[in-house]
Design a protein around this motif. Structure first.
Motif, mmCIF file in Angstrom:
data_model
loop_
_atom_site.group_PDB
_atom_site.id
_atom_site.type_symbol
_atom_site.label_atom_id
_atom_site.label_comp_id
_atom_site.label_asym_id
_atom_site.label_seq_id
_atom_site.Cartn_x
_atom_site.Cartn_y
_atom_site.Cartn_z
ATOM 1 N N SER A 216 34.186 28.784 32.357
ATOM 2 C CA SER A 216 33.833 27.411 31.977
ATOM 3 C C SER A 216 33.416 26.571 33.180
ATOM 4 C CB SER A 216 35.028 26.733 31.304
ATOM 5 O OG SER A 216 36.066 26.553 32.252
ATOM 6 N N GLY A 217 33.602 27.125 34.383
ATOM 7 C CA GLY A 217 33.322 26.365 35.598
ATOM 8 C C GLY A 217 34.579 25.790 36.230
ATOM 9 N N LYS A 218 35.708 25.880 35.522
ATOM 10 C CA LYS A 218 36.965 25.391 36.096
ATOM 11 C C LYS A 218 37.364 26.271 37.277
ATOM 12 C CE LYS A 218 39.603 25.573 32.491
ATOM 13 N NZ LYS A 218 40.710 25.498 31.532
ATOM 14 N N ILE A 219 37.965 25.636 38.273
ATOM 15 C CA ILE A 219 38.540 26.338 39.423
ATOM 16 C C ILE A 219 40.011 25.941 39.463
ATOM 17 C CG2 ILE A 219 38.516 26.603 41.924
ATOM 18 C CD1 ILE A 219 35.510 25.902 41.815
ATOM 19 N N ILE A 220 40.893 26.939 39.388
ATOM 20 C CA ILE A 220 42.327 26.675 39.333
ATOM 21 C C ILE A 220 43.008 27.389 40.500
ATOM 22 C CG2 ILE A 220 44.438 26.988 37.970
ATOM 23 C CD1 ILE A 220 42.677 26.826 35.461
ATOM 24 N N ASP A 221 43.891 26.674 41.183
ATOM 25 C CA ASP A 221 44.656 27.241 42.293
ATOM 26 C C ASP A 221 45.645 28.260 41.745
ATOM 27 O OD1 ASP A 221 46.234 27.844 44.491
ATOM 28 O OD2 ASP A 221 46.606 25.758 45.036
ATOM 29 N N GLU A 222 45.474 29.523 42.126
ATOM 30 C CA GLU A 222 46.338 30.618 41.667
ATOM 31 C C GLU A 222 47.136 31.212 42.837
ATOM 32 O OE1 GLU A 222 46.535 30.690 38.620
ATOM 33 O OE2 GLU A 222 44.598 30.485 37.644
ATOM 34 N N THR A 223 47.240 30.474 43.944
ATOM 35 C CA THR A 223 47.878 30.968 45.170
ATOM 36 C C THR A 223 49.275 31.532 44.927
ATOM 37 O OG1 THR A 223 46.626 29.354 46.467
ATOM 38 C CG2 THR A 223 48.554 30.333 47.521
ATOM 39 N N ASN A 224 50.091 30.807 44.191
ATOM 40 C CA ASN A 224 51.484 31.220 44.005
ATOM 41 C C ASN A 224 51.648 32.374 43.022
ATOM 42 O OD1 ASN A 224 52.395 29.289 45.812
ATOM 43 N ND2 ASN A 224 52.621 27.751 44.232
ATOM 44 N N TRP A 225 50.589 32.737 42.297
ATOM 45 C CA TRP A 225 50.674 33.828 41.323
ATOM 46 C C TRP A 225 49.928 35.074 41.765
ATOM 47 C CZ3 TRP A 225 50.266 28.696 40.265
ATOM 48 C CH2 TRP A 225 51.356 28.134 39.613
ATOM 49 N N ALA A 226 49.203 34.968 42.864
ATOM 50 C CA ALA A 226 48.460 36.118 43.391
ATOM 51 C C ALA A 226 49.413 37.042 44.153
ATOM 52 C CB ALA A 226 47.343 35.643 44.315
ATOM 53 N N THR A 227 49.012 38.283 44.287
ATOM 54 C CA THR A 227 49.702 39.212 45.187
ATOM 55 C C THR A 227 48.724 39.520 46.318
ATOM 56 O OG1 THR A 227 48.963 41.116 43.897
ATOM 57 C CG2 THR A 227 51.149 40.224 43.386
ATOM 58 N N TYR A 228 49.259 39.960 47.438
ATOM 59 C CA TYR A 228 48.439 40.117 48.636
ATOM 60 C C TYR A 228 48.590 41.511 49.220
ATOM 61 C CZ TYR A 228 48.516 35.057 48.230
ATOM 62 O OH TYR A 228 48.403 33.769 47.752
ATOM 63 N N THR A 229 47.482 42.031 49.721
ATOM 64 C CA THR A 229 47.472 43.292 50.450
ATOM 65 C C THR A 229 46.997 42.986 51.868
ATOM 66 O OG1 THR A 229 46.915 44.502 48.443
ATOM 67 C CG2 THR A 229 46.562 45.634 50.532
ATOM 68 N N VAL A 230 47.789 43.405 52.860
ATOM 69 C CA VAL A 230 47.461 43.157 54.270
ATOM 70 C C VAL A 230 47.206 44.499 54.942
ATOM 71 C CG1 VAL A 230 48.224 42.157 56.446
ATOM 72 C CG2 VAL A 230 48.972 41.142 54.278
ATOM 73 N N THR A 231 46.034 44.625 55.577
ATOM 74 C CA THR A 231 45.669 45.861 56.260
ATOM 75 C C THR A 231 45.348 45.548 57.726
ATOM 76 O OG1 THR A 231 44.671 46.650 54.209
ATOM 77 C CG2 THR A 231 44.093 47.834 56.235
ATOM 78 N N PRO A 232 46.126 46.111 58.673
ATOM 79 C CA PRO A 232 45.785 45.906 60.087
ATOM 80 C C PRO A 232 44.538 46.720 60.439
ATOM 81 C CG PRO A 232 47.775 47.254 59.878
ATOM 82 C CD PRO A 232 47.336 46.896 58.498
ATOM 83 N N GLU A 233 43.631 46.093 61.186
ATOM 84 C CA GLU A 233 42.393 46.760 61.608
ATOM 85 C C GLU A 233 42.197 46.535 63.099
ATOM 86 O OE1 GLU A 233 39.556 46.258 57.726
ATOM 87 O OE2 GLU A 233 39.498 44.640 59.201
ATOM 88 N N GLY A 234 41.899 47.575 63.827
ATOM 89 C CA GLY A 234 41.590 47.432 65.238
ATOM 90 C C GLY A 234 42.813 47.509 66.123
ATOM 91 N N ILE A 235 42.679 46.864 67.301
ATOM 92 C CA ILE A 235 43.687 47.056 68.345
ATOM 93 C C ILE A 235 44.227 45.741 68.896
ATOM 94 C CG2 ILE A 235 42.686 49.264 69.066
ATOM 95 C CD1 ILE A 235 41.474 47.723 71.498
ATOM 96 N N ASP A 236 45.377 45.859 69.560
ATOM 97 C CA ASP A 236 45.920 44.799 70.409
ATOM 98 C C ASP A 236 45.273 45.018 71.770
ATOM 99 O OD1 ASP A 236 47.349 43.177 72.116
ATOM 100 O OD2 ASP A 236 49.294 44.087 71.693
ATOM 101 N N ASN A 237 44.472 44.067 72.232
ATOM 102 C CA ASN A 237 43.743 44.235 73.493
ATOM 103 C C ASN A 237 44.644 44.320 74.714
ATOM 104 O OD1 ASN A 237 41.028 44.449 72.648
ATOM 105 N ND2 ASN A 237 41.123 42.299 72.058
ATOM 106 N N ASN A 238 45.897 43.870 74.611
ATOM 107 C CA ASN A 238 46.807 43.973 75.749
ATOM 108 C C ASN A 238 47.339 45.385 75.928
ATOM 109 O OD1 ASN A 238 46.528 41.319 76.488
ATOM 110 N ND2 ASN A 238 48.203 40.636 75.212
ATOM 111 N N THR A 239 47.548 46.099 74.849
ATOM 112 C CA THR A 239 48.138 47.436 74.938
ATOM 113 C C THR A 239 47.148 48.535 74.563
ATOM 114 O OG1 THR A 239 48.877 47.431 72.635
ATOM 115 C CG2 THR A 239 50.397 46.507 74.283
#
Length: 167
Positions: free
Chosen positions: A61-84
């Motif tokens: 319908s064009g509505k935009i609703i904040d779903e932040t608190n109902w979403a689930t999240y996937t976190v993927t580390p990519e790359g390196i720590d430049n210090n180590t």
């Protein structure tokens, strides 16, 4: 009793109902953004630094609703720590992400940024590592968001400990 007006009313009501069925508001897509980015650059700068993620449900319908608190999240580390030069570690190391979308930098501190010039006055920042985060809500996945981390001082020669564009 005249049945023609009653039948006509019934047919009009049926036609109205049949044309409006199936046109309900449906979730079309979701998108993710980060508040707290400095100058349009996403960077988790310093231990204990935070960024608030926002997940929007975009409806037909064009509505935009904040779903932040109902979403689930996937976190993927990519790359390196430049210090180590070691691969970035997965959460809860280096960063955490709570169910309300708050990202926080934690120990062990890392620097995923590198200066392309080696000049602290004009560093030309780029990042070699980030955390890719994707939100999921009602079976739909968001665009990915990439968060580099500057929670440690840079060990890059000549950079006087500077790590990232806002450190």
């Amino acid at each position: 009793m005249n049945r023609k007006p009653l039948l006509a009313t019934f047919l009009v009501a049926l036609a109205f109902l049949s044309t409006s069925c199936g046109t309900g508001d449906k979730l079309a897509s979701i998108s993710i953004t980060a508040n707290g980015a400095s100058g349009g650059v996403i960077n988790l700068a310093g231990l204990g630094a935070t960024l608030q993620l926002h997940v929007n449900g975009n409806y037909t319908s064009g509505k935009i609703i904040d779903e932040t608190n109902w979403a689930t999240y996937t976190v993927t580390p990519e790359g390196i720590d430049n210090n180590t030069t070691n691969a970035l570690q997965p959460p809860p190391l280096t960063l955490t992400l709570n169910p309300t979308g708050m990202v926080t930098s934690v120990q062990p501190a890392v620097c995923t940024w590198v200066s392309s010039t080696g000049d602290p006055k004009n560093p030309g920042w780029a990042y070699d590592g980030d955390y890719k985060i994707v939100a999921t809500f009602r079976g739909l996945q968001s665009n990915p968001i990439f968060i580099p981390v500057a929670s440690a001082a840079s060990a890059q020669t000549g950079m006087q400990g500077q790590c990232g564009p806002t450190s």
